[in-house]
Design a protein around this motif. Structure first.
Motif, PDB file in Angstrom:
ATOM      1  N   SER A 154       0.790  -1.224   0.000  1.00  0.00           N
ATOM      2  CA  SER A 154       0.000   0.000   0.000  1.00  0.00           C
ATOM      3  C   SER A 154       0.825   1.278   0.000  1.00  0.00           C
ATOM      4  CB  SER A 154      -0.913   0.019   1.226  1.00  0.00           C
ATOM      5  OG  SER A 154      -1.799  -1.065   1.188  1.00  0.00           O
ATOM      6  N   TYR A 155       2.093   1.175   0.332  1.00  0.00           N
ATOM      7  CA  TYR A 155       2.911   2.384   0.481  1.00  0.00           C
ATOM      8  C   TYR A 155       4.265   2.231  -0.190  1.00  0.00           C
ATOM      9  CZ  TYR A 155      -0.417   3.374   4.215  1.00  0.00           C
ATOM     10  OH  TYR A 155      -1.564   3.597   4.920  1.00  0.00           O
ATOM     11  N   LYS A 156       4.784   3.355  -0.630  1.00  0.00           N
ATOM     12  CA  LYS A 156       6.169   3.420  -1.096  1.00  0.00           C
ATOM     13  C   LYS A 156       7.007   3.707   0.143  1.00  0.00           C
ATOM     14  CE  LYS A 156       9.130   5.995  -4.294  1.00  0.00           C
ATOM     15  NZ  LYS A 156       9.813   4.836  -4.824  1.00  0.00           N
ATOM     16  N   ILE A 157       8.013   2.903   0.371  1.00  0.00           N
ATOM     17  CA  ILE A 157       8.831   3.040   1.569  1.00  0.00           C
ATOM     18  C   ILE A 157      10.016   3.948   1.242  1.00  0.00           C
ATOM     19  CG2 ILE A 157      10.083   1.814   3.391  1.00  0.00           C
ATOM     20  CD1 ILE A 157       7.024   1.055   2.996  1.00  0.00           C
ATOM     21  N   GLU A 158      10.002   5.124   1.812  1.00  0.00           N
ATOM     22  CA  GLU A 158      11.077   6.072   1.572  1.00  0.00           C
ATOM     23  C   GLU A 158      11.350   6.840   2.855  1.00  0.00           C
ATOM     24  OE1 GLU A 158      11.793   9.782  -1.398  1.00  0.00           O
ATOM     25  OE2 GLU A 158      10.917   7.962  -2.240  1.00  0.00           O
ATOM     26  N   THR A 190      16.913   4.738   9.461  1.00  0.00           N
ATOM     27  CA  THR A 190      15.939   5.109   8.440  1.00  0.00           C
ATOM     28  C   THR A 190      16.103   4.155   7.261  1.00  0.00           C
ATOM     29  OG1 THR A 190      16.110   7.403   9.159  1.00  0.00           O
ATOM     30  CG2 THR A 190      15.128   7.017   7.015  1.00  0.00           C
ATOM     31  N   TYR A 191      14.956   3.671   6.742  1.00  0.00           N
ATOM     32  CA  TYR A 191      14.959   2.664   5.681  1.00  0.00           C
ATOM     33  C   TYR A 191      14.262   3.195   4.428  1.00  0.00           C
ATOM     34  CZ  TYR A 191      15.669  -0.220   9.835  1.00  0.00           C
ATOM     35  OH  TYR A 191      16.140  -0.726  11.012  1.00  0.00           O
ATOM     36  N   THR A 192      14.744   2.716   3.288  1.00  0.00           N
ATOM     37  CA  THR A 192      14.119   3.006   1.994  1.00  0.00           C
ATOM     38  C   THR A 192      14.058   1.698   1.213  1.00  0.00           C
ATOM     39  OG1 THR A 192      14.883   5.287   1.955  1.00  0.00           O
ATOM     40  CG2 THR A 192      14.405   4.291  -0.179  1.00  0.00           C
ATOM     41  N   LEU A 245      12.375  -4.995  -3.594  1.00  0.00           N
ATOM     42  CA  LEU A 245      11.070  -4.986  -2.942  1.00  0.00           C
ATOM     43  C   LEU A 245       9.954  -5.158  -3.968  1.00  0.00           C
ATOM     44  CD1 LEU A 245       9.797  -4.833  -0.141  1.00  0.00           C
ATOM     45  CD2 LEU A 245       9.527  -2.381  -0.477  1.00  0.00           C
ATOM     46  N   HIS A 246      10.194  -4.718  -5.196  1.00  0.00           N
ATOM     47  CA  HIS A 246       9.196  -4.913  -6.260  1.00  0.00           C
ATOM     48  C   HIS A 246       8.947  -6.411  -6.493  1.00  0.00           C
ATOM     49  CE1 HIS A 246       9.083  -0.682  -7.098  1.00  0.00           C
ATOM     50  NE2 HIS A 246      10.380  -0.647  -7.329  1.00  0.00           N
ATOM     51  N   GLY A 262      -3.606  -6.423 -12.769  1.00  0.00           N
ATOM     52  CA  GLY A 262      -3.728  -7.848 -12.458  1.00  0.00           C
ATOM     53  C   GLY A 262      -4.088  -8.101 -11.019  1.00  0.00           C
ATOM     54  N   GLY A 263      -4.754  -7.129 -10.397  1.00  0.00           N
ATOM     55  CA  GLY A 263      -5.180  -7.320  -9.020  1.00  0.00           C
ATOM     56  C   GLY A 263      -4.144  -6.892  -7.997  1.00  0.00           C
ATOM     57  N   SER A 264      -2.999  -6.452  -8.425  1.00  0.00           N
ATOM     58  CA  SER A 264      -1.963  -6.057  -7.482  1.00  0.00           C
ATOM     59  C   SER A 264      -2.351  -4.781  -6.768  1.00  0.00           C
ATOM     60  CB  SER A 264      -0.644  -5.833  -8.226  1.00  0.00           C
ATOM     61  OG  SER A 264       0.324  -5.320  -7.362  1.00  0.00           O
ATOM     62  N   THR A 265      -2.056  -4.720  -5.479  1.00  0.00           N
ATOM     63  CA  THR A 265      -2.360  -3.515  -4.716  1.00  0.00           C
ATOM     64  C   THR A 265      -1.101  -2.759  -4.373  1.00  0.00           C
ATOM     65  OG1 THR A 265      -2.236  -4.710  -2.638  1.00  0.00           O
ATOM     66  CG2 THR A 265      -4.413  -4.488  -3.633  1.00  0.00           C
ATOM     67  N   CYS A 266      -0.102  -2.854  -5.173  1.00  0.00           N
ATOM     68  CA  CYS A 266       1.146  -2.149  -4.892  1.00  0.00           C
ATOM     69  C   CYS A 266       0.994  -0.697  -5.278  1.00  0.00           C
ATOM     70  CB  CYS A 266       2.313  -2.797  -5.658  1.00  0.00           C
ATOM     71  SG  CYS A 266       2.567  -4.489  -5.186  1.00  0.00           S
ATOM     72  N   LEU A 267       0.316   0.042  -4.451  1.00  0.00           N
ATOM     73  CA  LEU A 267       0.063   1.431  -4.720  1.00  0.00           C
ATOM     74  C   LEU A 267       1.104   2.272  -4.006  1.00  0.00           C
ATOM     75  CD1 LEU A 267      -3.774   1.383  -4.020  1.00  0.00           C
ATOM     76  CD2 LEU A 267      -2.628   1.046  -6.196  1.00  0.00           C
ATOM     77  N   ASN A 268       1.426   3.379  -4.601  1.00  0.00           N
ATOM     78  CA  ASN A 268       2.341   4.308  -3.952  1.00  0.00           C
ATOM     79  C   ASN A 268       1.521   5.328  -3.197  1.00  0.00           C
ATOM     80  OD1 ASN A 268       4.565   3.060  -5.020  1.00  0.00           O
ATOM     81  ND2 ASN A 268       4.587   4.359  -6.839  1.00  0.00           N
ATOM     82  N   ASN A 269       2.031   5.681  -2.046  1.00  0.00           N
ATOM     83  CA  ASN A 269       1.329   6.692  -1.253  1.00  0.00           C
ATOM     84  C   ASN A 269       2.143   7.946  -1.187  1.00  0.00           C
ATOM     85  OD1 ASN A 269      -0.598   7.807   0.315  1.00  0.00           O
ATOM     86  ND2 ASN A 269       0.105   6.883   2.201  1.00  0.00           N
TER      87      ASN A 269
END
Length: 173
Positions: free
Chosen positions: A18-22, A74-76, A81-82, A166-173
């Motif tokens: 659900s989130y982009k980790i930055e 702090t992590y990014t 991760l993709h 394709g149903g993926s929920t890899c959305l960037n926030n």
């Protein structure tokens, strides 16, 4: 042990989906995991922390050395991760069904409000002394119609996006 079998992996993977980790700290991950109605306990927090360390070790997250201060790492997200997302971020059909049902519910609300506006217009002839008040109510109802229409359009966009991906929920926030 496989990473997906670790405690809290399911919950943390939902965060990744659900989130982009930055520039996140452990507390940022934990705050998002808690939104999933996870019990706020030291055991669960430690499980999330250990999982984050494992994700760094496996190359899914990187440590931002320049941004890490005062003992707070702090992590990014790393490119890897993709791969993890493509493997574990599969949206259930029930979520798409829920979105469609909610969209239909909003569309029904729009129809009902339009009928109400039409009825209000008819009432103006019967009650000429309150035409101004009737117009005010019509304006309120028209704004409600617009608000619901915006929600319907947003849900349509989200549904198309989820189906297209394709149903993926890899959305960037």
């Amino acid at each position: 042990m496989e990473i997906q079998n670790l405690p809290m992996f399911r919950e943390l993977s939902r965060v990744f989906c659900s989130y982009k980790i930055e520039s996140w700290q452990t507390v940022d991950f934990w705050d998002k995991v808690k939104l999933l109605k996870v019990v706020d306990s030291n055991v669960n927090y430690q499980s999330v922390y250990r999982l984050i360390l494992r994700l760094v070790k496996d190359g899914y997250l990187t440590v931002d050395v320049e941004k890490s201060r005062y003992g707070q790492t702090t992590y990014t997200e790393a490119e890897n991760l993709h791969d993890l997302r493509s493997q574990f971020c599969i949206e259930s059909t029930s979520t798409l069904q829920e979105l469609n049902l909610k969209k239909e519910e909003f569309e029904c609300e729009i129809t009902a409000l339009k009928e109400e506006v039409k009825a209000l217009e008819d009432l103006k002839g019967q009650f000429p002394d309150i035409q101004f008040k009737i117009e005010q109510v019509k304006a309120i109802k028209s704004r409600e119609i617009s608000n619901f229409q915006v929600k319907v359009n947003a849900m349509k966009s989200l549904i198309v996006f989820l189906e297209h991906r394709g149903g993926s929920t890899c959305l960037n926030n």
